[in-house]
Design a protein around this motif. Structure first.
Motif, PDB file in Angstrom:
ATOM      1  N   LEU A  56      53.983  71.902  53.177  1.00  0.00           N
ATOM      2  CA  LEU A  56      54.308  73.208  53.481  1.00  0.00           C
ATOM      3  C   LEU A  56      53.324  73.794  54.602  1.00  0.00           C
ATOM      4  O   LEU A  56      54.103  74.254  55.484  1.00  0.00           O
ATOM      5  CB  LEU A  56      54.491  73.997  52.477  1.00  0.00           C
ATOM      6  CG  LEU A  56      55.347  73.720  51.253  1.00  0.00           C
ATOM      7  CD1 LEU A  56      55.397  74.824  50.073  1.00  0.00           C
ATOM      8  CD2 LEU A  56      56.936  73.642  51.744  1.00  0.00           C
ATOM      9  N   VAL A  57      52.237  73.484  54.623  1.00  0.00           N
ATOM     10  CA  VAL A  57      51.438  73.873  55.651  1.00  0.00           C
ATOM     11  C   VAL A  57      51.810  73.058  56.999  1.00  0.00           C
ATOM     12  O   VAL A  57      52.152  73.787  57.906  1.00  0.00           O
ATOM     13  CB  VAL A  57      49.767  73.508  55.313  1.00  0.00           C
ATOM     14  CG1 VAL A  57      49.072  73.902  56.614  1.00  0.00           C
ATOM     15  CG2 VAL A  57      49.521  74.235  53.833  1.00  0.00           C
ATOM     16  N   ILE A  69      54.590  73.406  62.294  1.00  0.00           N
ATOM     17  CA  ILE A  69      55.623  73.091  63.393  1.00  0.00           C
ATOM     18  C   ILE A  69      56.632  74.184  63.554  1.00  0.00           C
ATOM     19  O   ILE A  69      56.763  74.444  64.534  1.00  0.00           O
ATOM     20  CB  ILE A  69      56.116  71.615  62.793  1.00  0.00           C
ATOM     21  CG1 ILE A  69      55.164  70.610  62.860  1.00  0.00           C
ATOM     22  CG2 ILE A  69      57.290  71.219  63.671  1.00  0.00           C
ATOM     23  CD1 ILE A  69      55.752  69.357  61.829  1.00  0.00           C
ATOM     24  N   GLY A  70      57.036  74.782  62.316  1.00  0.00           N
ATOM     25  CA  GLY A  70      58.015  75.757  62.491  1.00  0.00           C
ATOM     26  C   GLY A  70      57.670  76.933  63.188  1.00  0.00           C
ATOM     27  O   GLY A  70      58.373  77.349  63.991  1.00  0.00           O
ATOM     28  N   VAL A  71      56.270  77.000  63.129  1.00  0.00           N
ATOM     29  CA  VAL A  71      55.710  78.186  64.101  1.00  0.00           C
ATOM     30  C   VAL A  71      55.777  77.850  65.642  1.00  0.00           C
ATOM     31  O   VAL A  71      56.269  78.665  66.561  1.00  0.00           O
ATOM     32  CB  VAL A  71      54.420  78.577  63.563  1.00  0.00           C
ATOM     33  CG1 VAL A  71      53.621  79.627  64.713  1.00  0.00           C
ATOM     34  CG2 VAL A  71      54.414  79.575  62.147  1.00  0.00           C
ATOM     35  N   ASP A 128      48.287  87.609  66.163  1.00  0.00           N
ATOM     36  CA  ASP A 128      49.421  86.861  66.989  1.00  0.00           C
ATOM     37  C   ASP A 128      49.279  85.471  67.300  1.00  0.00           C
ATOM     38  O   ASP A 128      49.971  84.820  67.963  1.00  0.00           O
ATOM     39  CB  ASP A 128      50.010  87.571  68.173  1.00  0.00           C
ATOM     40  CG  ASP A 128      48.876  88.125  68.962  1.00  0.00           C
ATOM     41  OD1 ASP A 128      47.759  87.678  68.834  1.00  0.00           O
ATOM     42  OD2 ASP A 128      49.261  88.874  69.881  1.00  0.00           O
ATOM     43  N   GLY A 129      48.114  84.943  66.812  1.00  0.00           N
ATOM     44  CA  GLY A 129      47.659  83.474  67.218  1.00  0.00           C
ATOM     45  C   GLY A 129      48.466  82.448  66.375  1.00  0.00           C
ATOM     46  O   GLY A 129      48.970  83.048  65.191  1.00  0.00           O
ATOM     47  N   ILE A 130      48.157  81.309  66.568  1.00  0.00           N
ATOM     48  CA  ILE A 130      49.201  80.404  65.648  1.00  0.00           C
ATOM     49  C   ILE A 130      48.622  79.857  64.257  1.00  0.00           C
ATOM     50  O   ILE A 130      49.230  80.091  63.409  1.00  0.00           O
ATOM     51  CB  ILE A 130      49.074  78.916  66.526  1.00  0.00           C
ATOM     52  CG1 ILE A 130      49.739  78.884  67.886  1.00  0.00           C
ATOM     53  CG2 ILE A 130      49.566  77.747  65.572  1.00  0.00           C
ATOM     54  CD1 ILE A 130      51.323  78.990  67.757  1.00  0.00           C
ATOM     55  N   PRO A 131      47.180  80.147  64.256  1.00  0.00           N
ATOM     56  CA  PRO A 131      46.476  80.026  62.894  1.00  0.00           C
ATOM     57  C   PRO A 131      47.245  81.242  62.022  1.00  0.00           C
ATOM     58  O   PRO A 131      47.640  80.584  60.829  1.00  0.00           O
ATOM     59  CB  PRO A 131      45.368  80.074  62.841  1.00  0.00           C
ATOM     60  CG  PRO A 131      44.802  80.029  64.534  1.00  0.00           C
ATOM     61  CD  PRO A 131      46.202  80.177  65.312  1.00  0.00           C
ATOM     62  N   MET A 132      46.875  82.217  62.531  1.00  0.00           N
ATOM     63  CA  MET A 132      47.576  83.539  61.228  1.00  0.00           C
ATOM     64  C   MET A 132      49.230  83.473  61.050  1.00  0.00           C
ATOM     65  O   MET A 132      49.470  83.611  60.215  1.00  0.00           O
ATOM     66  CB  MET A 132      47.301  84.846  62.067  1.00  0.00           C
ATOM     67  CG  MET A 132      45.713  85.278  61.894  1.00  0.00           C
ATOM     68  SD  MET A 132      45.324  85.235  60.079  1.00  0.00           S
ATOM     69  CE  MET A 132      44.903  86.767  59.742  1.00  0.00           C
ATOM     70  N   LYS A 133      49.788  83.229  62.199  1.00  0.00           N
ATOM     71  CA  LYS A 133      51.177  83.074  61.955  1.00  0.00           C
ATOM     72  C   LYS A 133      51.669  81.918  61.187  1.00  0.00           C
ATOM     73  O   LYS A 133      52.266  82.073  60.100  1.00  0.00           O
ATOM     74  CB  LYS A 133      51.938  82.587  63.429  1.00  0.00           C
ATOM     75  CG  LYS A 133      52.314  83.752  64.199  1.00  0.00           C
ATOM     76  CD  LYS A 133      52.795  83.156  65.355  1.00  0.00           C
ATOM     77  CE  LYS A 133      53.487  84.427  66.312  1.00  0.00           C
ATOM     78  NZ  LYS A 133      54.108  84.097  67.534  1.00  0.00           N
ATOM     79  N   THR A 134      50.713  80.634  60.981  1.00  0.00           N
ATOM     80  CA  THR A 134      51.062  79.754  60.240  1.00  0.00           C
ATOM     81  C   THR A 134      50.562  79.854  58.869  1.00  0.00           C
ATOM     82  O   THR A 134      51.109  79.763  57.604  1.00  0.00           O
ATOM     83  CB  THR A 134      50.295  78.488  60.606  1.00  0.00           C
ATOM     84  OG1 THR A 134      50.411  78.067  62.053  1.00  0.00           O
ATOM     85  CG2 THR A 134      50.621  77.258  59.642  1.00  0.00           C
ATOM     86  N   LEU A 135      49.518  80.596  58.628  1.00  0.00           N
ATOM     87  CA  LEU A 135      49.053  81.349  57.371  1.00  0.00           C
ATOM     88  C   LEU A 135      50.033  82.099  56.510  1.00  0.00           C
ATOM     89  O   LEU A 135      50.151  81.896  55.198  1.00  0.00           O
ATOM     90  CB  LEU A 135      47.638  81.962  57.521  1.00  0.00           C
ATOM     91  CG  LEU A 135      46.944  82.297  56.263  1.00  0.00           C
ATOM     92  CD1 LEU A 135      46.357  80.986  55.839  1.00  0.00           C
ATOM     93  CD2 LEU A 135      45.714  83.426  56.594  1.00  0.00           C
ATOM     94  N   PHE A 136      50.486  83.074  57.458  1.00  0.00           N
ATOM     95  CA  PHE A 136      51.531  83.828  56.726  1.00  0.00           C
ATOM     96  C   PHE A 136      52.904  83.181  56.450  1.00  0.00           C
ATOM     97  O   PHE A 136      53.525  83.453  55.517  1.00  0.00           O
ATOM     98  CB  PHE A 136      51.707  85.134  57.745  1.00  0.00           C
ATOM     99  CG  PHE A 136      50.972  86.024  57.659  1.00  0.00           C
ATOM    100  CD1 PHE A 136      51.045  87.414  57.038  1.00  0.00           C
ATOM    101  CD2 PHE A 136      49.742  86.039  58.278  1.00  0.00           C
ATOM    102  CE1 PHE A 136      50.199  88.408  56.997  1.00  0.00           C
ATOM    103  CE2 PHE A 136      48.544  87.123  58.401  1.00  0.00           C
ATOM    104  CZ  PHE A 136      48.789  88.115  57.626  1.00  0.00           C
ATOM    105  N   THR A 137      53.347  82.291  57.289  1.00  0.00           N
ATOM    106  CA  THR A 137      54.426  81.439  56.874  1.00  0.00           C
ATOM    107  C   THR A 137      54.211  80.655  55.786  1.00  0.00           C
ATOM    108  O   THR A 137      54.923  80.404  54.954  1.00  0.00           O
ATOM    109  CB  THR A 137      54.643  80.605  58.263  1.00  0.00           C
ATOM    110  OG1 THR A 137      54.797  81.450  59.348  1.00  0.00           O
ATOM    111  CG2 THR A 137      56.029  79.777  57.893  1.00  0.00           C
ATOM    112  N   VAL A 138      53.010  79.995  55.544  1.00  0.00           N
ATOM    113  CA  VAL A 138      52.826  79.191  54.388  1.00  0.00           C
ATOM    114  C   VAL A 138      53.028  79.953  53.062  1.00  0.00           C
ATOM    115  O   VAL A 138      53.439  79.727  52.201  1.00  0.00           O
ATOM    116  CB  VAL A 138      51.156  78.561  54.546  1.00  0.00           C
ATOM    117  CG1 VAL A 138      51.210  78.218  52.967  1.00  0.00           C
ATOM    118  CG2 VAL A 138      51.339  77.429  55.558  1.00  0.00           C
ATOM    119  N   GLY A 139      52.441  81.245  53.283  1.00  0.00           N
ATOM    120  CA  GLY A 139      52.454  82.191  52.239  1.00  0.00           C
ATOM    121  C   GLY A 139      53.808  82.588  51.910  1.00  0.00           C
ATOM    122  O   GLY A 139      54.162  82.681  50.741  1.00  0.00           O
TER     123      GLY A 139
END
Lengths: 280, 287
Positions: free
Chosen positions: A261-262, A267-269, B191-202
């Motif tokens: 999922l990570v 990739i989705g982002v 608004d960086g990729i790591p934080m966006k990814t973290l929130f999406t994973v959540g």
């Protein structure tokens, strides 16, 4: 043998035994002997009451040194059954430790399976699902509701299982794994399935931020809206089925699925499919 | 937001009570205090922000809605999720300046909690391994016929294991972790990729929790039907969960009556029916 000398475990001792199990079934847990010590402790008051001399007590206690592990809530019934078998052994001695241990060993697997899916897999999620709704917006109501409802059900359910097990002895086995038991489990699984679906739809939201815009910047395709018009929550449902498929059909562990999922999120982002829309 | 030594100690005591080899009976410990929903209430009270605590607890509860530990195998132990993860998530939510009840705060909580959840596995096996020492004392007592010692072995000595593997880790991780989490704010822009990814994973993580539940219920594709009926009731018709439960009861009743009717018929047809039935889901995977 005359009836006057018949030994009977007192209600007080049974209560003690039940409470020792309720508190201590997992306290001294290890990978080697799991619930054995919890079992030994809860049988001790019974053995002490049934046998007056030390030698008999030691002989009886040896029975319960065998490995034991099951789902502890429903597993209480096994402790009750053995209490009644121990009473039978103390009275006419035609129950031996092989019988008791055979029954114990034969039951802990099925009871663990039934208990895990009924108690942990259905009952608790149903109560939690209802409680989550009550705690919406940061209200403590749901948590309090869960604490009260689950503990009442857990305590009195286990108590019922213990005394029912004691009352019925080895006959309790037939009821639990018989046709009626199966029908009850299937009926409960239906409730579980529907509530889990409700929990998923209410609490899990997977949304895409993908859209196509024309030259003037006006969006002419908002994917999420299109998906919602097909089936509300479609993406959420798809992701849940994907996770289920990975775990159930591909035997991938939950931790690995989380890692997948990570990767999907990253990739989705990057491609703009997911965007939580954050800013300071 | 900081976490003082006193607050961290209280969280440590709750972590000890709630872990799987539970110190309050698994009904009260593991299945009540250990649930993130209840953990959120406790952490909210201890840290003085009930609203954020509950909101973080609700969010994390979804990921761990079906923590089953068949045969004592775990891949996450909730003491870490509820009493290390939730406090740190609360600190993070404050540091990022998110509204406690917003979806973003919930997603952050889920990611943080799951990250810490894996720590729980180490703590679980640590506790279980240390308990071997007490069991060893127990075996010697049993051999010598000193049965009274069993009470000490089962109720007293395991507290020592919990002191080392629940109390101490919770104490240090919550106390020192809070400043680390606050420092993260400057290191990672929202608004960086790591934080966006973290929130999406959540947002994606609860799917795993739900899927684990489904694994227990679904044996054949047909078993998906109750799930999707429930899903449709809530998603399309907007029913709340109590209503969904009430509706599901009628289906449960029909299912029970049908099964009983079928089994009675069968018994009439063939008196030598095999009534033994063993649940085939003993090997259920845990989370």
């Amino acid at each position: 043998m005359d009836n006057l000398e018949k030994k009977k475990i007192s209600r007080k001792t049974l209560n003690k035994s039940f409470h020792y199990w309720f508190y201590g079934h997992l306290t001294a847990f290890s990978q080697e002997h799991m619930q054995t010590f919890g079992y030994l402790t809860s049988m001790l008051p019974i053995v002490e009451e049934l046998y007056d001399n030390k030698e008999d007590q030691e002989k009886a206690m040896k029975t319960y040194t065998a490995f034991f592990n099951t789902e502890p809530q429903l597993g209480t019934v096994i402790v009750g059954v053995t209490a009644s078998l121990e009473e039978a052994r103390a009275n006419h001695g035609n129950v031996d430790d092989t019988t008791i241990n055979g029954l114990r060993a034969g039951l802990m697997g099925p009871i663990a399976g039934i208990g895990d899916s009924l108690v942990v897999g259905t009952l608790i999620p149903v109560i939690l699902g209802i409680a989550l709704g009550m705690s919406d917006g940061g209200s403590p109501l749901g948590a309090i509701f869960y604490i009260i409802v689950w503990n009442l059900l857990g305590y009195f359910g286990m108590r019922f299982a213990y005394f029912k097990g004691y009352e019925l002895g080895d006959k309790a086995v037939g009821i639990l794994v018989g046709a009626q038991g199966k029908a009850i489990r299937k009926a409960i699984a239906t409730v579980g399935g529907m509530v889990v679906g409700g929990v998923a739809a209410t609490w899990v939201t997977v949304k895409t931020s993908f859209k196509l815009t024309n030259s003037s910047g006006k969006a002419y395709l908002v994917l999420q809206d299109k998906l919602d018009s097909v089936y509300p929550g479609l993406l959420t449902a798809l992701f849940i089925v994907l996770c289920w498929w990975l775990m159930a059909k591909k035997n991938i562990s939950p931790i690995r699925v989380m890692l997948i999922l990570v990767v999907i999120a990253l990739i989705g982002v990057l491609v703009g499919f997911f965007n939580p829309g954050l800013s300071y | 937001m900081t976490i003082s030594w006193v607050q961290a100690s209280i969280l440590g005591i709750f972590a000890s009570l709630s872990s799987m080899p539970g110190m309050a009976g698994s009904t009260i410990g593991n299945y009540t205090l250990g649930r993130p929903l209840v953990g959120g209430l406790v952490c909210g009270l201890v840290l003085g922000d009930l609203k954020t605590g509950i909101a973080a607890g609700v969010a994390m509860q979804l990921v761990y809605i079906a923590l089953v530990t068949p045969g004592g195998t775990v891949s996450a132990d909730l003491r870490a999720v509820s009493y290390i993860g939730i406090p740190l998530a609360m600190v993070a939510i404050h540091a990022q300046g998110l509204s406690a009840t917003s979806g973003n705060a919930a997603d952050l909580a889920k990611s943080m909690g799951t990250l810490v959840g894996t720590v729980g596995t180490v703590l679980f096996y640590g506790t279980a391994t240390m308990n071997l020492v007490w069991q060893h004392i127990g075996w010697r007592a049993v051999e010598k016929g000193q049965f009274k010692k069993l009470y000490l072995v089962d109720w007293g000595l395991p507290w020592i294991s919990h002191f080392f593997f629940s109390f101490i880790p919770t104490l240090f991780m919550t106390h020192f972790g809070s400043s680390a989490v606050t420092a993260l704010k400057t290191a990672l822009p929202m608004d960086g990729i790591p934080m966006k990814t973290l929130f999406t994973v959540g947002a994606l993580l609860p799917c795993v929790g739900i899927a684990i539940l489904l694994k227990q219920i679904v044996d054949s594709p047909l078993d998906f039907i109750p799930f999707f009926v429930g899903f449709t009731f809530a998603a399309s018709l907007g029913l709340n969960l109590v209503s969904v439960t009430v509706v599901s009861l009628i289906f449960a009743m029909i299912s029970y009556k049908l099964d009983m009717a079928i089994s009675t018929n069968r018994q009439v047809a063939s008196p030598v029916s095999n009534t033994s039935m063993i649940a085939d889901d003993e090997e259920d995977e845990d989370i």
